[in-house]
Design a protein around this motif. Structure first.
Motif, mmCIF file in Angstrom:
data_model
loop_
_atom_site.group_PDB
_atom_site.id
_atom_site.type_symbol
_atom_site.label_atom_id
_atom_site.label_comp_id
_atom_site.label_asym_id
_atom_site.label_seq_id
_atom_site.Cartn_x
_atom_site.Cartn_y
_atom_site.Cartn_z
ATOM 1 N N MET A 282 39.566 56.002 40.507
ATOM 2 C CA MET A 282 38.876 55.375 38.392
ATOM 3 C C MET A 282 40.743 54.900 38.544
ATOM 4 O O MET A 282 41.683 55.228 39.386
ATOM 5 C CB MET A 282 39.267 56.497 37.162
ATOM 6 N N GLY A 283 40.003 54.272 36.772
ATOM 7 C CA GLY A 283 42.018 53.030 36.153
ATOM 8 C C GLY A 283 41.966 52.323 37.015
ATOM 9 O O GLY A 283 41.747 51.889 37.987
ATOM 10 N N GLY A 284 42.565 51.305 36.086
ATOM 11 C CA GLY A 284 42.489 49.303 36.472
ATOM 12 C C GLY A 284 41.283 49.029 36.406
ATOM 13 O O GLY A 284 40.715 49.351 36.775
ATOM 14 N N ASP A 285 42.015 47.527 37.066
ATOM 15 C CA ASP A 285 40.602 46.820 36.572
ATOM 16 C C ASP A 285 39.960 46.976 38.489
ATOM 17 O O ASP A 285 38.964 45.947 38.511
ATOM 18 C CB ASP A 285 40.735 45.353 36.506
ATOM 19 N N ASP A 286 40.612 47.527 39.093
ATOM 20 C CA ASP A 286 39.475 47.768 40.757
ATOM 21 C C ASP A 286 39.229 49.078 40.654
ATOM 22 O O ASP A 286 38.918 48.873 41.738
ATOM 23 C CB ASP A 286 41.289 47.522 41.905
ATOM 24 N N GLY A 287 39.576 50.339 39.228
ATOM 25 C CA GLY A 287 38.908 51.080 39.733
ATOM 26 C C GLY A 287 37.607 50.891 39.540
ATOM 27 O O GLY A 287 36.485 49.623 39.234
ATOM 28 N N GLU A 288 36.904 51.844 40.297
ATOM 29 C CA GLU A 288 34.604 51.952 41.071
ATOM 30 C C GLU A 288 34.010 52.534 39.173
ATOM 31 O O GLU A 288 34.703 53.316 38.459
ATOM 32 C CB GLU A 288 34.717 52.212 41.240
ATOM 33 N N ALA A 289 33.269 51.608 39.121
ATOM 34 C CA ALA A 289 32.206 52.781 37.691
ATOM 35 C C ALA A 289 31.079 52.436 38.158
ATOM 36 O O ALA A 289 30.307 51.568 39.033
ATOM 37 C CB ALA A 289 32.733 51.753 36.471
ATOM 38 N N ALA B 43 31.524 48.088 28.573
ATOM 39 C CA ALA B 43 31.146 49.725 29.336
ATOM 40 C C ALA B 43 30.892 49.764 30.189
ATOM 41 O O ALA B 43 32.532 50.812 30.940
ATOM 42 C CB ALA B 43 29.753 49.546 29.008
ATOM 43 N N LEU B 44 31.472 49.221 31.262
ATOM 44 C CA LEU B 44 31.878 49.217 32.374
ATOM 45 C C LEU B 44 33.498 49.231 32.317
ATOM 46 O O LEU B 44 33.822 49.597 33.917
ATOM 47 C CB LEU B 44 31.581 48.078 33.916
ATOM 48 N N ASP B 45 34.099 48.401 31.722
ATOM 49 C CA ASP B 45 35.402 48.670 32.318
ATOM 50 C C ASP B 45 35.825 49.591 31.365
ATOM 51 O O ASP B 45 37.075 50.467 31.358
ATOM 52 C CB ASP B 45 35.898 47.016 31.244
ATOM 53 N N ASN B 46 35.243 50.212 30.207
ATOM 54 C CA ASN B 46 36.253 51.059 29.379
ATOM 55 C C ASN B 46 35.562 52.730 30.621
ATOM 56 O O ASN B 46 36.306 53.021 30.706
ATOM 57 C CB ASN B 46 35.138 51.519 28.237
ATOM 58 N N ALA B 47 34.791 52.920 31.553
ATOM 59 C CA ALA B 47 34.214 53.215 32.004
ATOM 60 C C ALA B 47 35.210 53.768 33.430
ATOM 61 O O ALA B 47 35.952 54.516 33.332
ATOM 62 C CB ALA B 47 33.362 53.711 32.704
ATOM 63 N N ARG B 48 35.820 52.649 34.109
ATOM 64 C CA ARG B 48 36.373 52.609 34.892
ATOM 65 C C ARG B 48 37.836 53.181 34.486
ATOM 66 O O ARG B 48 38.457 53.300 35.502
ATOM 67 C CB ARG B 48 36.730 51.264 35.609
ATOM 68 N N HIS B 49 38.443 52.735 33.258
ATOM 69 C CA HIS B 49 39.786 53.096 32.572
ATOM 70 C C HIS B 49 39.954 54.337 32.498
ATOM 71 O O HIS B 49 40.945 54.738 31.974
ATOM 72 C CB HIS B 49 39.514 51.816 31.536
ATOM 73 N N GLY B 50 38.475 55.286 32.515
ATOM 74 C CA GLY B 50 38.584 56.686 31.893
ATOM 75 C C GLY B 50 37.950 56.872 30.959
ATOM 76 O O GLY B 50 38.338 58.342 30.133
ATOM 77 N N GLN B 51 37.541 56.093 29.992
ATOM 78 C CA GLN B 51 36.682 56.377 28.645
ATOM 79 C C GLN B 51 35.439 57.516 28.740
ATOM 80 O O GLN B 51 35.279 57.302 27.431
ATOM 81 C CB GLN B 51 37.154 54.738 28.540
ATOM 82 N N GLY B 52 35.016 57.493 30.148
ATOM 83 C CA GLY B 52 34.036 57.891 30.242
ATOM 84 C C GLY B 52 32.774 57.620 30.186
ATOM 85 O O GLY B 52 32.442 55.789 29.861
#
Length: 391
Positions: free
Chosen positions: A178-185, A266-275
């Motif tokens: 997770m974390g950053g634009d390259d994180g997975e959601a 929503a996906l970008d929020n998730a990958r940045h740790g917002q659940g």
């Protein structure tokens, strides 16, 4: 772009888009493209999130092409089933914008968990459209590699994929991806009827308490087979998310631009740790639940006609025309491509070889088993008993 290209546009002649808060019949509905094809620059959702879809002309054209191709391929599948070439088909007619918009919002590394109706998302993930036909024709198990395409196998059991998706998302957290634009959601698709299933509610609990990078995408097409929405819930579905401790939003599921914008956020929020979050794509199933269903027994024609006025393809076509992004040649070219691809799909489906019955034992276990060998031998003896029989 060369002169005469069907995609040529003149930005200076376009009507200026406008901004607004979510309005209309549902004040919480996020919409960026009206049924008349009017473009809205941005929308502020109930929670203050600003949604917009700043796409290029090529991207607008690509979205329209996706919508038309997906609908045509789906129509071909329904025709094949009616002609006895498929055992069953679950049509997406009317839900193209929700699927194409959300499917194009996925980043390359994101993982999707579908039901059995996400043919549009499958198409957007670059999977050969022929793949699910083996499943519905009964000649294989579906066949694509979920890891290669980041798109899991179709799930027939209602709601089960939400638990699979949540477990996968929890694994992403534990593996530190997770974390950053390259994180997975992760995104899980399901219908309004599935929200009454225990699996879905359990997935909400687990995703919430473990802060999983998860987007629950509910295509509310108004009917769980024959059961209307008002018999499933007393509150809008997106509001259920609050009870599990994460945000929910309702988007116009017939608006491909809004579906894209809301899902990408929503996906970008998730990958940045917002659940996790819940998206309710408010749309309509124009056809039957599956080809074994008769929707005329539980809904009236006037209801269908009212939703036809909100058709996702018609509104995108109106937008492209009003903004002079395309001309008539573009629409003709897309229609011809859709016709050609659907014909090619039909030919490939009809050419699928029928497997030998004994092959059903081949892929049960990766290394086989003594019990499986015994069962295969018994089945072979059973089949051989018919050889030379007059019956």
């Amino acid at each position: 772009m060369a002169k005469g290209d069907p995609g040529v546009s003149t930005r200076s002649r376009r009507a200026a888009p406008r901004s607004r808060k979510a309005t209309g019949a549902d004040p919480d509905l996020v919409q960026l493209l009206t049924p008349e094809g009017e473009r809205i620059d941005s929308v502020t959702g109930p929670d203050g999130t600003v949604y917009r879809a700043d796409l290029t002309d090529d991207e607008y054209r690509s979205l329209y092409r996706d919508l038309v191709l997906v609908r045509k391929l789906d129509a071909e599948a329904t025709a094949l089933q009616r002609q006895g070439e498929l055992g069953l088909w679950a049509s997406l007619l009317g839900q193209e914008a929700a699927q194409v918009g959300s499917g194009r919002a996925l980043r390359t590394q994101d993982m999707a968990f579908p039901t059995y109706r996400e043919h549009g998302v499958l198409y957007c993930r670059g999977i050969d459209p022929i793949m699910p036909f083996g499943l519905f024709r009964g000649v294989d198990q579906g066949g694509w590699d979920p890891n290669e395409f980041k798109f899991n196998m179709y799930t027939i059991v209602i709601g089960a994929q939400t638990l699979h998706a949540t477990g996968y998302a929890m694994g992403i957290t534990m593996d530190g991806r997770m974390g950053g634009d390259d994180g997975e959601a992760v995104i899980a698709y399901f219908g309004d009827g599935a929200t009454s299933q225990g699996d879905v509610n359990e997935a909400f609990v687990w995703a919430s308490v473990f802060n999983a990078p998860m987007v629950f995408f509910c295509q509310n097409n108004q009917y769980a087979i024959s059961e209307p929405l008002e018999r499933q819930t007393r509150v809008p579905l997106y509001q259920r998310a609050a009870g599990f401790g994460f945000p929910g939003v309702r988007v116009d599921g017939n608006d491909v631009l809004a579906s894209y914008a809301v899902t990408r956020t929503a996906l970008d929020n998730a990958r940045h740790g917002q659940g996790p979050s819940l998206i309710e794509a408010y749309t309509y199933r124009m056809g039957a639940h599956t080809t074994s269903d008769d929707p005329t027994r539980y809904r009236i024609a006037s209801e269908v006609e009212a939703w036809q006025a909100k058709d996702p393809i018609a509104r995108m076509k109106a937008f492209l025309t009003k903004q002079q992004i395309v001309d008539a040649d573009f629409f003709a070219e897309v229609d011809e491509q859709a016709r050609s691809e659907s014909l090619h799909l039909r030919e490939r489906v009809l050419a699928m070889p029928d497997p030998q019955p004994v092959t059903m034992f081949d892929n049960v276990y990766p290394n086989g088993s003594p019990l499986l060998d015994e069962q295969r031998a018994k089945f072979n003896r059973y089949m051989e008993s018919f050889e030379g029989s007059a019956h």
